[in-house]
Write an enzyme that holds these catalytic residues in place. Sequence first.
Site, PDB file in Angstrom:
ATOM      1  N   LYS A 116      39.152  53.433  46.236  1.00  0.00           N
ATOM      2  CA  LYS A 116      39.774  52.343  47.001  1.00  0.00           C
ATOM      3  C   LYS A 116      41.166  52.741  47.492  1.00  0.00           C
ATOM      4  O   LYS A 116      41.595  52.278  48.551  1.00  0.00           O
ATOM      5  CB  LYS A 116      39.852  51.063  46.163  1.00  0.00           C
ATOM      6  CG  LYS A 116      38.534  50.652  45.513  1.00  0.00           C
ATOM      7  CD  LYS A 116      37.392  50.447  46.500  1.00  0.00           C
ATOM      8  CE  LYS A 116      36.046  50.583  45.816  1.00  0.00           C
ATOM      9  NZ  LYS A 116      34.910  50.697  46.742  1.00  0.00           N
ATOM     10  N   GLU A 200      47.820  44.856  44.842  1.00  0.00           N
ATOM     11  CA  GLU A 200      47.783  44.154  46.135  1.00  0.00           C
ATOM     12  C   GLU A 200      48.338  42.758  45.942  1.00  0.00           C
ATOM     13  O   GLU A 200      48.199  42.184  44.856  1.00  0.00           O
ATOM     14  CB  GLU A 200      46.330  43.996  46.632  1.00  0.00           C
ATOM     15  CG  GLU A 200      45.697  45.240  47.200  1.00  0.00           C
ATOM     16  CD  GLU A 200      44.235  44.987  47.631  1.00  0.00           C
ATOM     17  OE1 GLU A 200      43.735  43.857  47.495  1.00  0.00           O
ATOM     18  OE2 GLU A 200      43.627  45.944  48.107  1.00  0.00           O
ATOM     19  N   HIS A 235      31.134  37.635  40.765  1.00  0.00           N
ATOM     20  CA  HIS A 235      31.006  38.760  41.696  1.00  0.00           C
ATOM     21  C   HIS A 235      29.555  39.062  42.065  1.00  0.00           C
ATOM     22  O   HIS A 235      29.230  40.163  42.503  1.00  0.00           O
ATOM     23  CB  HIS A 235      31.731  39.998  41.160  1.00  0.00           C
ATOM     24  CG  HIS A 235      33.184  39.716  40.897  1.00  0.00           C
ATOM     25  ND1 HIS A 235      34.053  39.365  41.895  1.00  0.00           N
ATOM     26  CD2 HIS A 235      33.886  39.661  39.752  1.00  0.00           C
ATOM     27  CE1 HIS A 235      35.239  39.135  41.388  1.00  0.00           C
ATOM     28  NE2 HIS A 235      35.171  39.298  40.078  1.00  0.00           N
ATOM     29  N   ARG A 296      26.133  51.516  52.192  1.00  0.00           N
ATOM     30  CA  ARG A 296      24.691  51.386  51.967  1.00  0.00           C
ATOM     31  C   ARG A 296      24.138  50.250  52.822  1.00  0.00           C
ATOM     32  O   ARG A 296      24.893  49.478  53.399  1.00  0.00           O
ATOM     33  CB  ARG A 296      24.443  51.024  50.502  1.00  0.00           C
ATOM     34  CG  ARG A 296      25.115  49.696  50.147  1.00  0.00           C
ATOM     35  CD  ARG A 296      24.769  49.167  48.770  1.00  0.00           C
ATOM     36  NE  ARG A 296      25.282  47.826  48.567  1.00  0.00           N
ATOM     37  CZ  ARG A 296      26.498  47.504  48.182  1.00  0.00           C
ATOM     38  NH1 ARG A 296      27.392  48.456  47.949  1.00  0.00           N
ATOM     39  NH2 ARG A 296      26.868  46.243  48.043  1.00  0.00           N
TER      40      ARG A 296
HETATM   41  C1  MV4 Z   1      41.005  40.249  46.055  1.00  0.00           C
HETATM   42  C2  MV4 Z   1      41.100  38.849  45.940  1.00  0.00           C
HETATM   43  C3  MV4 Z   1      42.302  38.273  46.285  1.00  0.00           C
HETATM   44  N1  MV4 Z   1      43.346  39.038  46.691  1.00  0.00           N
HETATM   45  N2  MV4 Z   1      42.055  40.966  46.469  1.00  0.00           N
HETATM   46  C4  MV4 Z   1      36.721  40.715  44.037  1.00  0.00           C
HETATM   47  C5  MV4 Z   1      35.738  41.822  44.154  1.00  0.00           C
HETATM   48  C6  MV4 Z   1      36.437  42.937  44.814  1.00  0.00           C
HETATM   49  N3  MV4 Z   1      35.579  43.603  45.727  1.00  0.00           N
HETATM   50  C7  MV4 Z   1      37.601  42.320  45.485  1.00  0.00           C
HETATM   51  N4  MV4 Z   1      37.735  40.992  44.973  1.00  0.00           N
HETATM   52  C8  MV4 Z   1      38.807  40.235  45.295  1.00  0.00           C
HETATM   53  N5  MV4 Z   1      39.872  40.905  45.746  1.00  0.00           N
HETATM   54  C9  MV4 Z   1      43.197  40.361  46.775  1.00  0.00           C
HETATM   55  N6  MV4 Z   1      44.221  41.091  47.161  1.00  0.00           N
HETATM   56  C10 MV4 Z   1      39.995  38.142  45.514  1.00  0.00           C
HETATM   57  C11 MV4 Z   1      38.832  38.830  45.172  1.00  0.00           C
HETATM   58  C12 MV4 Z   1      37.758  38.007  44.716  1.00  0.00           C
HETATM   59  C13 MV4 Z   1      36.568  37.934  45.408  1.00  0.00           C
HETATM   60  C14 MV4 Z   1      36.339  38.675  46.557  1.00  0.00           C
HETATM   61  C15 MV4 Z   1      35.149  38.590  47.226  1.00  0.00           C
HETATM   62  C16 MV4 Z   1      34.163  37.729  46.768  1.00  0.00           C
HETATM   63  C17 MV4 Z   1      34.358  37.006  45.632  1.00  0.00           C
HETATM   64  C18 MV4 Z   1      35.557  37.092  44.939  1.00  0.00           C
HETATM   65  C19 MV4 Z   1      35.739  36.328  43.788  1.00  0.00           C
HETATM   66  C20 MV4 Z   1      36.908  36.429  43.116  1.00  0.00           C
HETATM   67  C21 MV4 Z   1      37.910  37.275  43.558  1.00  0.00           C
END
Ligand code: MV4
Length: 514
Positions: A116, A200, A235, A296
């Site tokens: 990442k 972040e 997730h 993918r």
């Molecule tokens: C975040 C976020 C808020 N702010 N990054 C969760 C999985 C990972 N791929 C990234 N995720 C998140 N990153 C920042 N800077 C909130 C999430 C997140 C989330 C993102 C996508 C779908 C569901 C989620 C559930 C909780 C938190």
Amino acid sequence: MFKKILIANRGEIAVRILRACREMGISTVAVYSDVDRAALHVRKSDEAYNIGPAPASESYLRMDKILDIAKRSGADAIHPGYGFLSENAKFAHACADAGVKFIGPTPHAMEMMGSKTRARQAMEKAGVPLVPGTSRALASPEEGEQVAERVGYPVMLKAAAGGGGKGMRLVHSRHELRSALESAQSEAQRSFGDSEVYIEKAIVNPRHIEMQVLADEHGNTVWLGERECSIQRRHQKVLEESPSPVIDSDMRRRMGEVAVKVAQAANYTNAGTVEFLVDQHADQQNNFYFLEMNTRLQVEHPVTELTTGLDLVHLQIRIAAGEKLPFAQSDVTIRGHAIECRIYAEDPDNNYFPSPGKITLLLQPSGPGIRRDSGMYEGWNVPMDYDPLLAKLIGYASDREQAIMRLQRALGEYFVAGIKTNISLFQRILDDADFQAGKLDTGYLDRLLAKSSSAGAPLAPKPEIEGPEKIAAIAVGLFAVLDPASPVAKDGGSAGPDLVSSNWKQKGRSEGLR
Ligand code: MV4
């Protein structure tokens, strides 16, 4: 064009890929573990080979065994599906070394997106909008505190090797940062063998929206519209739709162009998905930020297929065979609305724990605007060893309201006996006023589930079938179980659906308590 494709996967996605191969006149090689001998993908393939015991680490993740079968069967390409080896750069490398085409991006693109921080560095350089933060490993808690002061709390600590939420920590204030960083680093080390953690700014209650891209091996890249994936729990996505109810055509085009920029900056080829976080401001325009790129074909690709009229698996195969994209960006039109429900073998009355066992009766929906991608059949035993996704039910119509109506109708036609499924959850979501109004964010599903549990007794689950139809369905099931000639009666039939393998349930419980 390839003559024979090995499908290194199982379940509904293996069946989906088999279908594309059949349509294209390509023969198919299935692989299966001991517990998947009778699985649908094995039955539908031209040839099938056992690759070992049930645990994925001894079968579906064994690169050596899969490549050996590819050689023995004379397959000229491998489609990895999703999960398992699909984002494994080493496997893509090994395929190239073995002279078998890996249907997906290059190992180089997979490696870049697998880290990442590397992805953030490359995207920063390309001018892609990122969530404010660092694109390198945090060297110390002091550095973390400095960055957090600059971007403002709350902040999110993330594992560079992560994705999908593992090794992630939300930090609200300075005094929480040091211990959160230590625990994120040790979780990242334990989970990925890499303790690198970056920081972040946290977007509060964001939407999760992703953009499908497709790139050929001749430098042509297109975007195919977004998917709204905010409805998820732990997730795990539950329902996805396209288009997103909050994106207008101008924002879609800007997001699409950024996604193409991401793909080009990674020298990306084949199908990919660029994930964005979208923050919501009542007063101003929504901002979107690059989160990660999934290298993918995704579970939810059918919603994009329905709204674009394209077959993504055909296109993946044609691209891998060296063909040029058969259309340009200006030829892509997005029409209608599609919504996908992920039907899991899970018990809604037991905190959605996995519910494996034998499917004793199965009545499946079809009809106008309904697509079903399924890996189950009546009499099949759902194993406890893999992700419990059984099928995807996708509703399509000219607008969102009608797509919802069609899905509600189709969900009512679904009847699965012998195991528990999450079908009733979709009736609740589709009936919910906030969902119908498109008021979604990543906290939506937890709020919906909290609503009914705080109301005391759980809501009576809506029966899938009402009245005489239900009685008839139960009778058919009973006769099937009682009839000694029926495949359903052979094993587990007398034990009854509630007594089947509690092994998986226990596994689910212990994981839930983690
Ligand atoms: C975040 C976020 C808020 N702010 N990054 C969760 C999985 C990972 N791929 C990234 N995720 C998140 N990153 C920042 N800077 C909130 C999430 C997140 C989330 C993102 C996508 C779908 C569901 C989620 C559930 C909780 C938190």
